[in-house]
Scaffold this active site. Structure first.
Site, PDB file in Angstrom:
ATOM      1  N   HIS A   1       8.288  -7.281  -3.588  1.00 54.04           N
ATOM      2  CA  HIS A   1       7.011  -7.688  -4.186  1.00 54.04           C
ATOM      3  C   HIS A   1       7.167  -9.017  -4.928  1.00 54.04           C
ATOM      4  CE1 HIS A   1       4.455  -4.219  -3.404  1.00 54.04           C
ATOM      5  NE2 HIS A   1       5.549  -3.489  -3.508  1.00 54.04           N
TER       6      HIS A   1
ATOM      7  N   CYS B   1       5.386  -5.999   1.630  1.00 56.04           N
ATOM      8  CA  CYS B   1       5.663  -4.556   1.582  1.00 56.04           C
ATOM      9  C   CYS B   1       4.952  -3.838   2.734  1.00 56.04           C
ATOM     10  CB  CYS B   1       5.288  -3.990   0.216  1.00 56.04           C
ATOM     11  SG  CYS B   1       5.996  -2.367  -0.073  1.00 56.04           S
ATOM     12  N   TYR B   2       3.939  -3.032   2.462  1.00 56.91           N
ATOM     13  CA  TYR B   2       3.238  -2.364   3.568  1.00 56.91           C
ATOM     14  C   TYR B   2       2.713  -3.403   4.560  1.00 56.91           C
ATOM     15  CZ  TYR B   2      -0.105   0.607   6.074  1.00 56.91           C
ATOM     16  OH  TYR B   2      -0.795   1.275   7.052  1.00 56.91           O
TER      17      TYR B   2
ATOM     18  N   GLY C   1       0.845  -1.192   0.000  1.00 61.82           N
ATOM     19  CA  GLY C   1       0.000   0.000   0.000  1.00 61.82           C
ATOM     20  C   GLY C   1       0.874   1.232   0.000  1.00 61.82           C
TER      21      GLY C   1
ATOM     22  N   GLU D   1       4.872 -10.777  -6.145  1.00 64.99           N
ATOM     23  CA  GLU D   1       3.796 -10.965  -7.128  1.00 64.99           C
ATOM     24  C   GLU D   1       4.123 -10.391  -8.500  1.00 64.99           C
ATOM     25  OE1 GLU D   1       3.910  -8.943  -4.611  1.00 64.99           O
ATOM     26  OE2 GLU D   1       2.669  -7.154  -4.817  1.00 64.99           O
TER      27      GLU D   1
ATOM     28  N   LYS E   1     -10.089 -12.345 -15.808  1.00 67.88           N
ATOM     29  CA  LYS E   1     -10.244 -12.438 -17.267  1.00 67.88           C
ATOM     30  C   LYS E   1      -9.610 -13.716 -17.838  1.00 67.88           C
ATOM     31  CE  LYS E   1     -11.484 -10.240 -21.074  1.00 67.88           C
ATOM     32  NZ  LYS E   1     -12.799  -9.632 -21.275  1.00 67.88           N
TER      33      LYS E   1
ATOM     34  N   SER F   1     -23.089  -9.182 -25.951  1.00 71.98           N
ATOM     35  CA  SER F   1     -22.487  -7.994 -26.543  1.00 71.98           C
ATOM     36  C   SER F   1     -21.617  -8.354 -27.734  1.00 71.98           C
ATOM     37  CB  SER F   1     -21.623  -7.290 -25.495  1.00 71.98           C
ATOM     38  OG  SER F   1     -20.494  -8.101 -25.195  1.00 71.98           O
ATOM     39  N   GLY F   2     -21.314  -9.645 -27.868  1.00 79.86           N
ATOM     40  CA  GLY F   2     -20.344 -10.040 -28.884  1.00 79.86           C
ATOM     41  C   GLY F   2     -18.951 -10.157 -28.269  1.00 79.86           C
ATOM     42  N   GLY F   3     -18.849  -9.842 -26.971  1.00 83.62           N
ATOM     43  CA  GLY F   3     -17.562  -9.955 -26.288  1.00 83.62           C
ATOM     44  C   GLY F   3     -17.431 -11.295 -25.572  1.00 83.62           C
ATOM     45  N   VAL F   4     -16.247 -11.520 -24.995  1.00 81.47           N
ATOM     46  CA  VAL F   4     -15.942 -12.818 -24.397  1.00 81.47           C
ATOM     47  C   VAL F   4     -16.755 -13.069 -23.117  1.00 81.47           C
ATOM     48  CG1 VAL F   4     -14.104 -14.203 -23.353  1.00 81.47           C
ATOM     49  CG2 VAL F   4     -13.631 -12.850 -25.387  1.00 81.47           C
ATOM     50  N   ASP F   5     -16.840 -12.065 -22.239  1.00 83.93           N
ATOM     51  CA  ASP F   5     -17.462 -12.298 -20.926  1.00 83.93           C
ATOM     52  C   ASP F   5     -18.940 -12.689 -21.035  1.00 83.93           C
ATOM     53  OD1 ASP F   5     -15.009 -11.553 -20.022  1.00 83.93           O
ATOM     54  OD2 ASP F   5     -15.627  -9.580 -19.284  1.00 83.93           O
TER      55      ASP F   5
END
Ligand code: XMP
Length: 507
Positions: free
Chosen positions: A165, A80-81, A54, A167, A363, A218-222
């Site tokens: 970090h 970290c923080y 943070g 990650e 995603k 929508s035509g999108g992946v999700d």
């Protein structure tokens, strides 16, 4: 899902990466803002905690903190923080660093047998404070030139802290920190995407019962993956509506509709409303006004169509985990830079309950689920496309003629990105039509025509983005093809702005 690892968010920009790293190990992880820690721990009963980084200093007066009793009796990893906070809460000493460390640091590992097994010497740092003395019971396991306690562990209580970090991919062997944390603490691996599909199908069946569900594709992946998953559970009780707003890319409405029906066996109604949208956009130049018109008209049409289905109880949406965290983050919902087209107010207006089967997923997990459910990999790898479609890539008025120019140019760019092998390296690559005409010469004729800008960006989540510098030959090919093949365009330029300060879309 109960258990797993709960990540307490203290406002780091990397918090989502921590969750993805942990899930990649097969352990379920979720993020909660620090002020909800107590409630979430009570509700979730996690196997372990991670305290994120943070931007603040632990000894600032109103610095984010948590009740130290929440750490008792469970494994904890502070980053970290989180490392500094843990030290301070448990009686260690934190001070301002002599020199701020930002970027790469050389890690001197003093004990490579515990949390740091397999971690490299090059780590990523970003901090102004340091832990000077570890709390009682902790062993210091690494230091750097400027950080006396760069890592510490108390193997009895399975409490660990790292100043760097793990990650971020810059840290060599960073993933090992999470693996060691999980293994040393005996946290069970309980997250497998195959199980997720089975579990969701069962859950959806139970929730929906004999009811009916409506879903806007929508035509999108999700939204596609959400619909396929739901249809696996309840078949044709899922009614999908796919609206052509006239602002899709070339051939997309027909192609998608065919895929939804023939490949994915969705119960879908295609509604061609292009003329209504184009009429509503006539003479409109202001970006926000365009977005509002498109959003409102979409809701109107969706409601008309949903009514025709009859009694409906649920509205399905492709909401993903980043959408959920963003709306409940430490900093509160991000300020509205652009109003995003979605079906926001719909559930209340239509008195529908929400069905959001992808709410827990990132995603890349949505993509994997999609692939396992048989969605075409080409479709899954598609670049994101905004709800208001090409309207926000046509600066100025949207007319059929200007749509034609943009579609043709966009198609050429897409073909060439794929041919060059850069499509998959990019977050997005698209063409923008500018509202100005410039002079050119073609053959011996003077021309006075419009300009296409190329926008190619790399990004992890769309929140920030870098412009991409493609090979010269590629640019030459795209430019000459656009000018030669697209009637009414005589100039091509390259957008070299990053986000921030620019945004990805031009409007
Ligand atoms: P900006 O232009 O804000 O875009 O930098 C960030 C990402 O969001 C996409 N985008 C949208 N997506 N509805 C969407 O679903 C919208 O109204 C919308 N506007 C922008 C954009 O394509 C980029 O990936």
């Amino acid at each position: 899902m109960i258990g797993g690892i709960l990540i307490i968010d203290f406002g780091s920009q990397y918090t989502q990466l921590i969750a993805r790293r942990i899930r990649a190990l097969g352990v379920y992880s979720e993020i909660v803002p620090f002020f909800s820690a107590e409630e979430a721990i009570g509700r979730r009963n996690p196997h372990g905690l991670v305290l994120s980084g943070g931007p603040r200093s632990v000894y600032e007066e109103d610095a984010p903190t948590m009740d130290p009793s929440l750490l008792e009796g469970r494994p904890v990893l502070g980053i970290c923080y989180g490392h500094q906070l843990m030290s301070r809460l448990l009686g260690g000493r934190v001070t301002r660093a002599r020199a701020r460390e930002y970027g790469f640091a050389r890690l001197e590992i003093l004990d490579p047998t515990g949390l740091l097994r397999g971690v490299g010497e090059r780590v990523w740092m970003s901090h102004g404070d340091v832990v000077e003395e570890a709390p009682e019971g902790f062993k210091v396991t690494a230091r750097t030139e400027n950080t006396p306690v760069a890592a510490m562990e108390d193997r009895k209580r399975n409490w660990f802290g790292v100043q760097f970090h793990p990650e971020v991919h810059h840290t060599l062997g960073g993933q090992e920190v999470f693996r060691n944390f999980v293994d040393l603490s005996g946290i069970p691996r309980n997250w497998e995407l195959g199980d997720f599909i089975e579990r969701k199908i069962k859950e959806i069946k139970e929730t929906v019962g004999d009811g009916r569900v409506v879903c806007a594709l929508s035509g999108g992946v999700d939204s596609t993956v959400a619909a396929v998953l739901i249809s696996r559970a309840i078949g044709d009780k899922l009614h999908c509506i796919f609206v052509n707003n006239g602002l899709l890319r070339q051939g997309e409405f027909e192609e998608n509709l065919r895929m939804f029906r023939e490949k994915l066996h969705l119960n879908v109604k295609g509604v061609d409303a292009s003329l209504r949208f184009l009429r509503a956009l006539e003479g409109v130049r202001d970006p926000e006004e365009k977005r509002k018109i498109i959003g409102n008209l979409f809701i109107e049409i969706f409601e008309e169509e949903a009514e025709k289905i009859g009694e409906v109880e649920f509205l399905a949406q492709g909401t993903t985990y980043p959408d959920v965290i963003e709306s409940a983050g430490v900093k509160g919902p991000a300020a509205v830079i652009k109003s995003h087209h979605n079906v926001g107010g719909l559930p209340e207006r239509m008195k529908l309950k929400l069905l959001e089967p992808l709410r827990e997923l990132f995603k890349d997990e949505v993509r994997e689920i999609g692939q396992r459910l048989g969605v075409d990999p080409h479709f899954i790898g598609k670049h994101p496309f905004p709800g208001p479609g090409l309207a926000v890539r046509i600066v100025g008025e949207v007319t059929p003629e200007r749509l034609r120019k943009l579609r043709e140019a966009d198609k050429i760019l897409e073909e060439e990105m794929k041919r060059e092998g850069i499509y998959r390296e990019l977050w997005q690559g698209f063409a923008v039509l500018l509202p100005l005409r410039t002079v050119g010469v073609m053959g011996d004729e003077r021309t006075y025509e419009e300009v296409i800008a190329l926008r190619l960006v790399q990004s992890v989540d769309g929140m920030t983005a870098d412009w991409f510098y493609p090979p010269r030959d590629f640019l030459a090919r795209v430019s000459s093809r656009i000018v030669n093949e697209v009637r009414g365009v005589n100039r091509v330029v390259l957008d070299i702005s990053s986000k921030p300060p620019a945004t990805i879309e031009w409007e």
